[in-house]
Motif scaffolding. Sequence first.
Motif, PDB file in Angstrom:
ATOM      1  N   SER A 146       0.909  -1.203  -0.101  1.00  0.00           N
ATOM      2  CA  SER A 146       0.003   0.163  -0.203  1.00  0.00           C
ATOM      3  C   SER A 146       0.957   1.049  -0.158  1.00  0.00           C
ATOM      4  N   ARG A 147       2.047   1.199  -0.039  1.00  0.00           N
ATOM      5  CA  ARG A 147       3.123   2.202  -0.178  1.00  0.00           C
ATOM      6  C   ARG A 147       3.900   2.207  -1.323  1.00  0.00           C
ATOM      7  N   ALA A 148       4.194   3.519  -1.867  1.00  0.00           N
ATOM      8  CA  ALA A 148       4.549   3.672  -3.194  1.00  0.00           C
ATOM      9  C   ALA A 148       6.144   3.388  -3.027  1.00  0.00           C
ATOM     10  N   THR A 149       6.713   3.000  -4.330  1.00  0.00           N
ATOM     11  CA  THR A 149       8.264   2.818  -4.178  1.00  0.00           C
ATOM     12  C   THR A 149       8.770   3.570  -5.142  1.00  0.00           C
ATOM     13  N   ALA A 150       9.916   3.610  -5.248  1.00  0.00           N
ATOM     14  CA  ALA A 150      10.898   4.686  -6.253  1.00  0.00           C
ATOM     15  C   ALA A 150      10.808   3.856  -7.650  1.00  0.00           C
ATOM     16  N   SER A 151      10.938   2.564  -7.504  1.00  0.00           N
ATOM     17  CA  SER A 151      10.978   1.947  -9.148  1.00  0.00           C
ATOM     18  C   SER A 151      10.312   0.599  -9.104  1.00  0.00           C
ATOM     19  N   ARG A 152       9.430   0.533 -10.037  1.00  0.00           N
ATOM     20  CA  ARG A 152       8.790  -0.662 -10.034  1.00  0.00           C
ATOM     21  C   ARG A 152       9.384  -1.743 -10.673  1.00  0.00           C
ATOM     22  N   ASP A 153      10.774  -1.655 -11.159  1.00  0.00           N
ATOM     23  CA  ASP A 153      11.690  -2.248 -11.929  1.00  0.00           C
ATOM     24  C   ASP A 153      12.454  -3.160 -11.099  1.00  0.00           C
ATOM     25  N   ASP A 154      12.765  -2.719  -9.798  1.00  0.00           N
ATOM     26  CA  ASP A 154      13.653  -3.194  -8.863  1.00  0.00           C
ATOM     27  C   ASP A 154      13.023  -4.355  -8.017  1.00  0.00           C
ATOM     28  N   PRO A 155      13.660  -5.481  -8.300  1.00  0.00           N
ATOM     29  CA  PRO A 155      13.083  -6.632  -7.482  1.00  0.00           C
ATOM     30  C   PRO A 155      13.187  -6.650  -5.957  1.00  0.00           C
ATOM     31  N   LEU A 156      14.135  -5.591  -5.435  1.00  0.00           N
ATOM     32  CA  LEU A 156      14.262  -5.534  -3.919  1.00  0.00           C
ATOM     33  C   LEU A 156      13.916  -4.457  -3.395  1.00  0.00           C
ATOM     34  N   ARG A 157      13.034  -3.888  -4.142  1.00  0.00           N
ATOM     35  CA  ARG A 157      12.523  -2.347  -3.754  1.00  0.00           C
ATOM     36  C   ARG A 157      11.603  -2.337  -2.348  1.00  0.00           C
ATOM     37  N   TYR A 158      11.093  -3.623  -2.090  1.00  0.00           N
ATOM     38  CA  TYR A 158      10.436  -3.373  -0.934  1.00  0.00           C
ATOM     39  C   TYR A 158      11.343  -3.653   0.477  1.00  0.00           C
ATOM     40  N   GLU A 159      12.439  -4.273   0.192  1.00  0.00           N
ATOM     41  CA  GLU A 159      13.224  -4.550   1.272  1.00  0.00           C
ATOM     42  C   GLU A 159      14.385  -3.516   1.323  1.00  0.00           C
ATOM     43  N   LYS A 160      14.725  -2.665   0.052  1.00  0.00           N
ATOM     44  CA  LYS A 160      15.359  -1.431   0.273  1.00  0.00           C
ATOM     45  C   LYS A 160      14.674  -0.551   0.961  1.00  0.00           C
ATOM     46  N   ARG A 161      13.446  -0.394   0.920  1.00  0.00           N
ATOM     47  CA  ARG A 161      12.492   0.608   1.460  1.00  0.00           C
ATOM     48  C   ARG A 161      12.664   0.578   3.025  1.00  0.00           C
ATOM     49  N   MET A 162      12.600  -0.841   3.440  1.00  0.00           N
ATOM     50  CA  MET A 162      12.465  -1.167   4.620  1.00  0.00           C
ATOM     51  C   MET A 162      13.974  -0.651   5.502  1.00  0.00           C
ATOM     52  N   LEU A 163      14.946  -1.048   4.604  1.00  0.00           N
ATOM     53  CA  LEU A 163      16.098  -0.612   5.208  1.00  0.00           C
ATOM     54  C   LEU A 163      16.532   0.894   5.392  1.00  0.00           C
ATOM     55  N   ASP A 164      15.826   1.863   4.224  1.00  0.00           N
ATOM     56  CA  ASP A 164      15.842   2.916   4.358  1.00  0.00           C
ATOM     57  C   ASP A 164      15.064   3.581   5.690  1.00  0.00           C
ATOM     58  N   ASP A 165      13.711   2.806   5.799  1.00  0.00           N
ATOM     59  CA  ASP A 165      13.101   3.443   6.891  1.00  0.00           C
ATOM     60  C   ASP A 165      13.791   3.116   8.181  1.00  0.00           C
ATOM     61  N   TRP A 166      14.423   1.987   8.312  1.00  0.00           N
ATOM     62  CA  TRP A 166      15.156   1.523   9.652  1.00  0.00           C
ATOM     63  C   TRP A 166      16.280   2.600   9.904  1.00  0.00           C
ATOM     64  N   LEU A 167      17.125   2.956   8.867  1.00  0.00           N
ATOM     65  CA  LEU A 167      18.137   3.878   8.831  1.00  0.00           C
ATOM     66  C   LEU A 167      17.577   5.221   9.322  1.00  0.00           C
ATOM     67  N   ARG A 168      16.448   5.796   8.938  1.00  0.00           N
ATOM     68  CA  ARG A 168      16.190   7.143   9.285  1.00  0.00           C
ATOM     69  C   ARG A 168      15.393   6.930  10.667  1.00  0.00           C
ATOM     70  N   ARG A 169      14.845   5.976  11.307  1.00  0.00           N
ATOM     71  CA  ARG A 169      14.193   5.954  12.424  1.00  0.00           C
ATOM     72  C   ARG A 169      15.326   5.722  13.585  1.00  0.00           C
ATOM     73  N   GLU A 170      16.507   4.813  13.170  1.00  0.00           N
ATOM     74  CA  GLU A 170      17.442   4.554  14.006  1.00  0.00           C
ATOM     75  C   GLU A 170      18.675   5.634  14.262  1.00  0.00           C
ATOM     76  N   PHE A 171      18.857   6.359  13.346  1.00  0.00           N
ATOM     77  CA  PHE A 171      20.399   6.927  13.032  1.00  0.00           C
ATOM     78  C   PHE A 171      19.895   8.511  12.643  1.00  0.00           C
ATOM     79  N   SER A 172      18.895   8.821  12.029  1.00  0.00           N
ATOM     80  CA  SER A 172      18.624  10.437  11.719  1.00  0.00           C
ATOM     81  C   SER A 172      18.661  11.276  13.000  1.00  0.00           C
ATOM     82  N   PRO A 173      19.215  12.154  13.181  1.00  0.00           N
ATOM     83  CA  PRO A 173      19.072  13.053  14.292  1.00  0.00           C
ATOM     84  C   PRO A 173      17.729  13.869  14.352  1.00  0.00           C
ATOM     85  N   GLY A 174      17.225  13.845  15.594  1.00  0.00           N
ATOM     86  CA  GLY A 174      15.967  14.551  15.886  1.00  0.00           C
ATOM     87  C   GLY A 174      14.935  13.528  15.907  1.00  0.00           C
TER      88      GLY A 174
END
Length: 174
Positions: A146-174
């Motif tokens: 139900s969430r948009a991804t950057a590229s429909r052609d990337d077979p790992l787009r969902y896993e990459k998005r989860m990693l990006d979300d984790w990095l933002r939650r865990e390591f972004s300041p504030g």
Amino acid sequence: MKYLQMIKRLHWSIPVALALGCARVMAEVAPPAVKVDWTDPSAFTEVRQNACRNGVKPEEWLAELARHLQRRASKVIAAGQRLDVTVTDIRRAGACEPWRGPRWDDVRVVKEIYSPRIDLRYTLTTADGKLVRSGEATLHDGAFLSRATASRDDPLRYEKRMLDDWLRREFSPG
């Protein structure tokens, strides 16, 4: 040798040439800010439960996820810090459904019931090796379709998005 020829050809000054040479040597000697590895892929849920007949080797998609995580994490962690990540389990989004017939043996069907999950351990340290933070994380996205991804052609787009979300939650300041 290539650098010397370039310097002679372009008539660069000696200080500029020395600076370029030192930067290259430092880049080759300095350890990367983000190191990603994984435990035995044959024990991963994705490999054990994969019904695809001729699927992609796990080392290939693991290497792609590692490169993605290294690129993204190096932009999020503070300068001088080092992040070590070990992936301990993965279940990719989608699954093969061979019961649909022989032509479906290698087709990855993506449905909400086949949601992605990544288990990992991490350690964040300062340049001098002092521990900043460490832990384990289970990344799961039950609403991945139900969430948009950057590229429909990337077979790992969902896993990459989860990693990006984790990095933002865990390591972004504030």
